[in-house]
Design an enzyme around this catalytic site. Structure first.
Site, PDB file in Angstrom:
ATOM      1  CD  GLU A 188     -27.894  53.904  72.760  1.00  0.00           C
ATOM      2  OE1 GLU A 188     -28.131  52.752  72.391  1.00  0.00           O
ATOM      3  OE2 GLU A 188     -26.754  54.311  72.998  1.00  0.00           O
TER       4      GLU A 188
ATOM      5  CG  HIS B 118     -25.613  51.420  63.960  1.00  0.00           C
ATOM      6  ND1 HIS B 118     -25.852  52.737  63.648  1.00  0.00           N
ATOM      7  CD2 HIS B 118     -25.665  51.328  65.304  1.00  0.00           C
ATOM      8  CE1 HIS B 118     -26.028  53.414  64.770  1.00  0.00           C
ATOM      9  NE2 HIS B 118     -25.932  52.586  65.784  1.00  0.00           N
TER      10      HIS B 118
ATOM     11  NE  ARG C 248     -29.203  50.536  67.024  1.00  0.00           N
ATOM     12  CZ  ARG C 248     -28.210  50.213  67.831  1.00  0.00           C
ATOM     13  NH1 ARG C 248     -27.596  49.059  67.699  1.00  0.00           N
ATOM     14  NH2 ARG C 248     -27.839  51.046  68.785  1.00  0.00           N
TER      15      ARG C 248
ATOM     16  CG  HIS D 146     -23.881  47.742  64.979  1.00  0.00           C
ATOM     17  ND1 HIS D 146     -22.668  48.365  65.169  1.00  0.00           N
ATOM     18  CD2 HIS D 146     -24.576  47.899  66.132  1.00  0.00           C
ATOM     19  CE1 HIS D 146     -22.641  48.888  66.398  1.00  0.00           C
ATOM     20  NE2 HIS D 146     -23.769  48.596  67.006  1.00  0.00           N
TER      21      HIS D 146
ATOM     22  NE  ARG E  20     -27.305  45.181  69.441  1.00  0.00           N
ATOM     23  CZ  ARG E  20     -26.463  46.146  69.802  1.00  0.00           C
ATOM     24  NH1 ARG E  20     -25.847  46.091  70.963  1.00  0.00           N
ATOM     25  NH2 ARG E  20     -26.199  47.161  69.002  1.00  0.00           N
TER      26      ARG E  20
HETATM   27  C1  LIG Z   1     -18.677  50.285  66.891  1.00  0.00           C
HETATM   28  C2  LIG Z   1     -19.507  49.482  67.863  1.00  0.00           C
HETATM   29  C3  LIG Z   1     -20.277  50.130  68.809  1.00  0.00           C
HETATM   30  C4  LIG Z   1     -21.052  49.400  69.716  1.00  0.00           C
HETATM   31  N1  LIG Z   1     -21.751  50.075  70.672  1.00  0.00           N
HETATM   32  C5  LIG Z   1     -22.408  49.353  71.620  1.00  0.00           C
HETATM   33  C6  LIG Z   1     -23.030  50.006  72.717  1.00  0.00           C
HETATM   34  O1  LIG Z   1     -22.987  51.222  72.857  1.00  0.00           O
HETATM   35  N2  LIG Z   1     -23.679  49.231  73.627  1.00  0.00           N
HETATM   36  C7  LIG Z   1     -23.758  47.872  73.525  1.00  0.00           C
HETATM   37  O2  LIG Z   1     -24.368  47.226  74.379  1.00  0.00           O
HETATM   38  N3  LIG Z   1     -23.154  47.250  72.495  1.00  0.00           N
HETATM   39  C8  LIG Z   1     -22.476  47.942  71.561  1.00  0.00           C
HETATM   40  N4  LIG Z   1     -21.851  47.288  70.546  1.00  0.00           N
HETATM   41  C9  LIG Z   1     -21.875  45.828  70.527  1.00  0.00           C
HETATM   42  C10 LIG Z   1     -20.926  45.306  71.603  1.00  0.00           C
HETATM   43  O3  LIG Z   1     -19.770  46.098  71.619  1.00  0.00           O
HETATM   44  C11 LIG Z   1     -20.540  43.861  71.356  1.00  0.00           C
HETATM   45  O4  LIG Z   1     -21.666  43.083  71.093  1.00  0.00           O
HETATM   46  C12 LIG Z   1     -19.827  43.289  72.571  1.00  0.00           C
HETATM   47  O5  LIG Z   1     -18.767  44.119  72.941  1.00  0.00           O
HETATM   48  C13 LIG Z   1     -19.309  41.892  72.256  1.00  0.00           C
HETATM   49  O6  LIG Z   1     -18.496  41.495  73.310  1.00  0.00           O
HETATM   50  P1  LIG Z   1     -17.797  40.080  73.258  1.00  0.00           P
HETATM   51  O7  LIG Z   1     -17.013  39.966  74.507  1.00  0.00           O
HETATM   52  O8  LIG Z   1     -18.779  39.037  72.960  1.00  0.00           O
HETATM   53  O9  LIG Z   1     -16.836  40.140  71.975  1.00  0.00           O
HETATM   54  P2  LIG Z   1     -15.662  41.155  71.618  1.00  0.00           P
HETATM   55  O10 LIG Z   1     -15.639  42.312  72.499  1.00  0.00           O
HETATM   56  O11 LIG Z   1     -15.737  41.410  70.164  1.00  0.00           O
HETATM   57  O12 LIG Z   1     -14.359  40.292  71.902  1.00  0.00           O
HETATM   58  C14 LIG Z   1     -14.033  39.196  71.071  1.00  0.00           C
HETATM   59  C15 LIG Z   1     -12.704  38.632  71.519  1.00  0.00           C
HETATM   60  O13 LIG Z   1     -12.520  37.362  70.890  1.00  0.00           O
HETATM   61  C16 LIG Z   1     -11.201  37.275  70.386  1.00  0.00           C
HETATM   62  N5  LIG Z   1     -11.192  36.321  69.269  1.00  0.00           N
HETATM   63  C17 LIG Z   1     -12.000  36.278  68.190  1.00  0.00           C
HETATM   64  N6  LIG Z   1     -11.667  35.237  67.399  1.00  0.00           N
HETATM   65  C18 LIG Z   1     -10.628  34.611  67.995  1.00  0.00           C
HETATM   66  C19 LIG Z   1      -9.822  33.497  67.664  1.00  0.00           C
HETATM   67  N7  LIG Z   1     -10.004  32.792  66.534  1.00  0.00           N
HETATM   68  N8  LIG Z   1      -8.823  33.154  68.504  1.00  0.00           N
HETATM   69  C20 LIG Z   1      -8.586  33.854  69.644  1.00  0.00           C
HETATM   70  N9  LIG Z   1      -9.316  34.930  70.010  1.00  0.00           N
HETATM   71  C21 LIG Z   1     -10.317  35.299  69.191  1.00  0.00           C
HETATM   72  C22 LIG Z   1     -10.867  38.691  69.972  1.00  0.00           C
HETATM   73  O14 LIG Z   1      -9.471  38.847  69.863  1.00  0.00           O
HETATM   74  C23 LIG Z   1     -11.500  39.467  71.125  1.00  0.00           C
HETATM   75  O15 LIG Z   1     -10.602  39.494  72.208  1.00  0.00           O
HETATM   76  C24 LIG Z   1     -21.069  47.991  69.636  1.00  0.00           C
HETATM   77  C25 LIG Z   1     -20.299  47.352  68.681  1.00  0.00           C
HETATM   78  C26 LIG Z   1     -19.521  48.069  67.800  1.00  0.00           C
HETATM   79  C27 LIG Z   1     -18.687  47.345  66.789  1.00  0.00           C
END
Ligand SMILES: Cc1cc2nc3c(=O)[nH]c(=O)nc-3n(C[C@H](O)[C@H](O)[C@H](O)COP(=O)(O)OP(=O)(O)OC[C@H]3O[C@@H](n4cnc5c(N)ncnc54)[C@H](O)[C@@H]3O)c2cc1C
Length: 550
Positions: A133, A252, A298, A358, A393
């Site tokens: 990437e 993105h 990006r 993104h 990032r």
């Molecule tokens: C379309 C897309 C593609 C991506 N592709 C990549 C990739 O290929 N590689 C990479 O490294 N990163 C990628 N990313 C970024 C990556 O997916 C995220 O940064 C990462 O998954 C974040 O993980 P997290 O556990 O911090 O949050 P999340 O996976 O977003 O989880 C957040 C959690 O918090 C909970 N939550 C939020 N607010 C509350 C609340 N008030 N009360 C209770 N629960 C709450 C939600 O319900 C959820 O369960 C991508 C992101 C997107 C959107």
């Protein structure tokens, strides 16, 4: 920040003693990669409750396409090279010690997941396939089913969490605020939550891990699912946590742009496989902009697309992946299926695209042990700011960060979770009911998202930012003084606070660096190689210096 944004400690009035009470050692707010990995680590020493505000399957994690950046084969790659690529993307603001820590721990945690059943794409000889990437000088992105890495990662972690005796998963449970004693420096002791069936509840915890993900939904154009409204950033700020790097949002370059469709991501890996960007006349323009053309950082690609789109009212930009032919559905089955819904065949047709918000780089400031400045509160994943990403990032580093920092948070919180903490305590939130008129929440929400996209988006300018900050102060006066009894209202209050923080931070940084681009200050100013920190009650930003990894 100041004024109305700092007045409310809690979103709603309540008396903790009058609400149903639940007790646990560790409360994890968020069920994405960071929250679930933290919960699995914490459940080795403690009883754990994990909250998701929607279903477990709804997270940024589950949407991730490209994959996880990790150095698995030291014959063709090295930690030092991955570190160097991350530092280059971070444009001088990375915390080098954190970068090294996360990159070096990645392979162990990924191998653990593979041993526990996570599937990755492999070649005919059974070796893990490594993709490439933008910004990476080696092929080090592992992926599943081409573009469904996040779903496989989320499903694996959910399966492991469900199988664990000491771990309870609460779906549809919205955390409104972190609770604790009043006053600066007081300990976090869990959260007040709302569930459509059980109503308000207090979940008391000796240690609380915030893993609530990103903020994409405060922008009109975003790749993020509807859960990403910045609740965690806002509740941490109200509870006295320090937030850093809030001016850095990654946009993105390539999301599907079809009227009526959500802004679904067309993974960077498609450009990694040779797809090019062309304008309405079919002319490839990235070769004029950067030596890496479509695989430039990006922010550069996003700005180049913006320039093309702004050149004429009906201008359009397309991704041309026709050279892939039948390899497209094989390598990117999810994207192929998505495009088919809009009758676009990428083997024969161009794909209309536009940039979208993104990834939130800024967040709750944590140290290398995932500790925040609030005792008893830890943070990991997208809501946290470790300094891994600096000012921008590197692709596919965020799932890696979630895995590593989630594990650290879950392990380290043992120090708090095994202490004897006297709970419950008396918490009373008195808020004077507002006598102002009813509010159209959806209107505030769409105005906020639109303003953020137009003026606090890919390109920013000081004068406009100041106007937006003023506008947010005004909206806040009649939005933040309300008491809502449903999720939509709380989310808008949170989004307004986070939008205001981003705007202030973007005003503060009078230079261009990484993902933050100011048309009125297009150069990088070496004197600004510091990270800005924001805390409730402080009018001015504080700054943190930089650590190098040696
Ligand atoms: C379309 C897309 C593609 C991506 N592709 C990549 C990739 O290929 N590689 C990479 O490294 N990163 C990628 N990313 C970024 C990556 O997916 C995220 O940064 C990462 O998954 C974040 O993980 P997290 O556990 O911090 O949050 P999340 O996976 O977003 O989880 C957040 C959690 O918090 C909970 N939550 C939020 N607010 C509350 C609340 N008030 N009360 C209770 N629960 C709450 C939600 O319900 C959820 O369960 C991508 C992101 C997107 C959107």
């Amino acid at each position: 920040m100041h004024g109305i944004f700092d007045e409310r400690r809690y979103l709603i009035p309540f008396r903790a003693v009058l609400l149903p009470q639940i007790f646990t050692d560790v409360l994890v707010i968020g069920a994405g990669v960071a929250g679930l990995r933290a919960a699995l680590a914490a459940s080795r020493h403690s009883d754990v409750i994990v909250l998701a505000k929607g279903k477990l399957s709804q997270s940024n994690t589950a949407h991730a396409q490209g994959g996880i950046a990790v150095v698995l084969d030291e014959r063709h790659d090295s930690f030092d090279e991955h570190i160097a690529n991350t530092l280059t993307a971070g444009a001088g603001l990375c915390d080098e010690a954190m970068v090294r820590c996360i990159i070096e721990q990645g392979p162990r945690l990924l191998r653990e997941l593979i041993d526990q059943g996570m599937k990755l794409d492999r070649d005919e000889s059974g070796n893990i396939r490594m993709g490439r990437e933008g910004g990476h000088t080696a092929s080090r992105i592992v992926h599943t089913n081409g573009d469904a890495t996040g779903r496989e990662l989320a499903e694996t972690l959910i399966r492991l969490a469900k199988a664990h005796d000491r771990l309870r998963l609460f779906e549809d449970c919205f955390a409104l605020d972190l609770i604790g004693e009043a006053g600066p420096g007081s300990r976090c002791m869990g959260a007040i939550t709302h569930h459509p069936k059980y109503g308000l509840q207090v979940i008391w915890a000796k240690a609380t891990i915030l893993a609530s993900g990103g903020t994409g939904q405060i922008y009109r154009e975003t790749t993020n699912p509807s859960i990403a409204t910045g609740d965690g950033h806002a509740m941490a700020y109200r509870a006295g946590a320090a937030l850093a790097d809030m001016e850095f949002e990654q946009f993105h370059p390539t999301t599907l742009y079809v009227a009526g469709a959500s802004r679904s991501l067309i993974s960077e890996a498609v450009r990694g496989e040779g797809a090019t960007l062309v304008n309405r006349d079919g002319r490839r323009f990235m070769t004029d902009v950067h030596e890496l053309a479509e695989l430039a950082p990006r922010d550069i690609v996003a700005r180049a697309i913006l320039e093309q789109i702004s050149s004429a009212p009906d201008a359009q930009v397309y991704l041309d992946a026709r050279h892939l032919g039948d390899a497209f559905p094989e390598r990117f089955p999810g994207i192929f299926k998505l495009l088919a819904k809009f009758e676009i065949d990428p083997r024969k047709q161009l794909i209309p695209i536009r940039p979208a918000m993104h990834y939130m780089i800024g967040g709750v400031l944590v140290d290398e042990s995932a500790r925040t400045n609030v005792p008893g509160l830890y943070a990991c994943g997208e809501v946290a700011c470790t300094g891994l990403h600096g000012a921008n990032r590197l692709a596919s580093n965020s799932l890696l960060e979630g895995l590593v920092c989630g594990e650290i948070a879950g392990r380290i919180c043992q120090e708090a979770a095994t202490q004897s903490v006297s709970m419950p305590i008396k918490v009373v939130a008195d808020i004077r009911p507002s006598d102002r008129s009813e509010l159209d929440i959806s209107d505030v929400r769409s105005s906020l998202r639109s303003v953020m996209w137009r003026h606090v988006g890919i390109e920013r300018v000081g004068g406009r930012l100041a106007e937006v900050a003023e506008m947010f102060d005004f909206w806040a006066r009649y939005t933040l003084d309300k008491i809502f009894d449903e999720r939509a209202g709380w989310e808008v209050q949170n989004a307004l606070l986070v939008g205001a923080l981003i705007t202030r931070a973007a005003m503060w940084r009078t230079e261009s660096r990484g993902a933050h681009y100011r048309t009125d200050c297009p150069m990088t100013n070496e004197k600004m190689a510091v990270r800005a920190v924001w805390k409730a009650g402080s009018v001015e930003a504080g700054v943190v210096g930089l650590r190098n990894g040696k």
